[in-house]
Design an enzyme around this catalytic site. Structure first.
Site, PDB file in Angstrom:
ATOM      1  N   HIS A 145      -4.446   1.412   7.250  1.00  0.00           N
ATOM      2  CA  HIS A 145      -3.208   2.031   7.290  1.00  0.00           C
ATOM      3  C   HIS A 145      -3.096   3.438   6.315  1.00  0.00           C
ATOM      4  O   HIS A 145      -2.458   4.140   6.570  1.00  0.00           O
ATOM      5  CB  HIS A 145      -2.255   1.079   7.131  1.00  0.00           C
ATOM      6  CG  HIS A 145      -0.908   1.405   7.326  1.00  0.00           C
ATOM      7  ND1 HIS A 145       0.269   1.049   8.192  1.00  0.00           N
ATOM      8  CD2 HIS A 145       0.119   2.379   6.269  1.00  0.00           C
ATOM      9  CE1 HIS A 145       1.245   1.891   7.834  1.00  0.00           C
ATOM     10  NE2 HIS A 145       1.213   2.556   6.698  1.00  0.00           N
ATOM     11  N   GLU A 146      -3.568   2.947   5.298  1.00  0.00           N
ATOM     12  CA  GLU A 146      -3.601   4.197   4.175  1.00  0.00           C
ATOM     13  C   GLU A 146      -4.399   5.360   4.516  1.00  0.00           C
ATOM     14  O   GLU A 146      -4.198   6.644   4.199  1.00  0.00           O
ATOM     15  CB  GLU A 146      -3.772   3.637   2.622  1.00  0.00           C
ATOM     16  CG  GLU A 146      -2.792   2.393   2.274  1.00  0.00           C
ATOM     17  CD  GLU A 146      -1.464   2.654   2.552  1.00  0.00           C
ATOM     18  OE1 GLU A 146      -0.927   3.702   2.499  1.00  0.00           O
ATOM     19  OE2 GLU A 146      -0.648   1.704   3.015  1.00  0.00           O
TER      20      GLU A 146
ATOM     21  N   GLN B 165       2.938  10.145   0.932  1.00  0.00           N
ATOM     22  CA  GLN B 165       4.136   9.326   1.137  1.00  0.00           C
ATOM     23  C   GLN B 165       5.062   9.657  -0.076  1.00  0.00           C
ATOM     24  O   GLN B 165       6.338   9.693   0.228  1.00  0.00           O
ATOM     25  CB  GLN B 165       4.132   7.773   1.282  1.00  0.00           C
ATOM     26  CG  GLN B 165       3.348   7.404   2.500  1.00  0.00           C
ATOM     27  CD  GLN B 165       3.346   5.949   2.509  1.00  0.00           C
ATOM     28  OE1 GLN B 165       2.334   5.176   1.976  1.00  0.00           O
ATOM     29  NE2 GLN B 165       4.149   5.374   3.206  1.00  0.00           N
TER      30      GLN B 165
ATOM     31  N   GLY C 260       0.702  -1.310  -0.028  1.00  0.00           N
ATOM     32  CA  GLY C 260       0.165  -0.040   0.165  1.00  0.00           C
ATOM     33  C   GLY C 260       0.811   1.277  -0.027  1.00  0.00           C
ATOM     34  O   GLY C 260       2.080   1.234   0.392  1.00  0.00           O
TER      35      GLY C 260
ATOM     36  N   CYS D  58       5.451   0.201   7.726  1.00  0.00           N
ATOM     37  CA  CYS D  58       5.283   1.019   6.771  1.00  0.00           C
ATOM     38  C   CYS D  58       6.566   1.493   5.915  1.00  0.00           C
ATOM     39  O   CYS D  58       7.701   1.681   6.653  1.00  0.00           O
ATOM     40  CB  CYS D  58       4.769   2.430   7.644  1.00  0.00           C
ATOM     41  SG  CYS D  58       4.337   4.037   6.614  1.00  0.00           S
ATOM     42  N   LEU D  59       6.306   2.066   4.743  1.00  0.00           N
ATOM     43  CA  LEU D  59       7.269   2.247   3.860  1.00  0.00           C
ATOM     44  C   LEU D  59       7.876   3.633   4.176  1.00  0.00           C
ATOM     45  O   LEU D  59       9.161   3.940   3.865  1.00  0.00           O
ATOM     46  CB  LEU D  59       6.902   2.165   2.450  1.00  0.00           C
ATOM     47  CG  LEU D  59       6.469   1.010   1.776  1.00  0.00           C
ATOM     48  CD1 LEU D  59       5.689   1.167   0.422  1.00  0.00           C
ATOM     49  CD2 LEU D  59       7.516   0.151   1.729  1.00  0.00           C
TER      50      LEU D  59
ATOM     51  N   HIS E  28      -2.737   7.635   6.844  1.00  0.00           N
ATOM     52  CA  HIS E  28      -1.930   8.326   6.169  1.00  0.00           C
ATOM     53  C   HIS E  28      -2.604   9.820   5.557  1.00  0.00           C
ATOM     54  O   HIS E  28      -1.935  10.789   5.295  1.00  0.00           O
ATOM     55  CB  HIS E  28      -0.992   7.770   4.951  1.00  0.00           C
ATOM     56  CG  HIS E  28       0.220   6.874   5.263  1.00  0.00           C
ATOM     57  ND1 HIS E  28       1.181   7.437   5.943  1.00  0.00           N
ATOM     58  CD2 HIS E  28       0.346   5.559   5.166  1.00  0.00           C
ATOM     59  CE1 HIS E  28       2.201   6.421   5.834  1.00  0.00           C
ATOM     60  NE2 HIS E  28       1.504   5.307   5.670  1.00  0.00           N
TER      61      HIS E  28
HETATM   62 NI    NI Z   1       2.391   3.720   5.729  1.00  0.00          NI
END
Ligand code: NI
Length: 169
Positions: A134-135, A50, A45, A92-93, A138
């Site tokens: 999670h997204e 991000q 995701g 998380c990235l 963000h």
């Molecule tokens: Ni994330």
């Protein structure tokens, strides 16, 4: 085109994302870039903030590109339903190298526009429910760390501060 993924500490991750007014060529390019960047990471995701764009867009694909049916693009998403509870490991990235157990609802339904501007709805349980939430987080400037209790959050934040000091973050 790949876009750099911002990390914890970048102020854009802490801004609430703005709604998308219309699907312009710039938005289409952004979506293509987000998909490419998510697959390259690799991740399941990615949200627009991000990659430094404070707009309400995210992409998810639990198959990481292996199954064309696995990809969903959500523009201006909203929750329709949230229920149950699950406790699983999450990362998380934008916080690479760290994971923690996060409590989340077990099932969610999200509605929004697809990449053509048509309304669509996505239902997820388990990992998909987790990824969708999670997204969504963000888009309202929330990272999974913010959902942890004091000590586990503190440990991660402290390690990241140390990494920043030596230029490794
Ligand atoms: Ni994330």
């Amino acid at each position: 085109m790949l876009r750099p993924i911002l990390r914890l500490g970048d102020s854009i991750l802490r801004e609430p994302a703005r709604p998308v007014a219309a699907i312009t060529p710039e938005i289409e390019t952004l979506i293509d870039d987000m998909i490419e960047t998510m697959y390259a990471a690799p991740g399941i995701g990615l949200a627009a903030p991000q990659v430094g764009v404070s707009l309400r867009i995210f992409v998810v694909d639990l198959s990481v590109g292996r199954d064309p049916a696995g990809l969903s693009v959500m523009i201006n998403p909203e929750f329709v339903a949230r229920e149950g509870m699950q406790l699983e490991e999450e990362g998380c990235l934008s916080v690479p190298g760290f994971t923690a157990t996060v409590a989340r609802p077990k099932r969610v339904v999200v509605k929004g526009w697809d990449r053509h501007g048509d309304e669509h709805q996505l239902e997820g349980t388990g990992l998909l429910a987790r990824a969708l939430q999670h997204e969504m987080d963000h888009l309202q400037s929330c990272l999974f760390l913010d959902r942890l209790r004091g000590i586990s959050r503190e440990l991660i934040v402290r390690k990241i501060k140390k990494l920043s000091k030596v230029g490794k973050w």
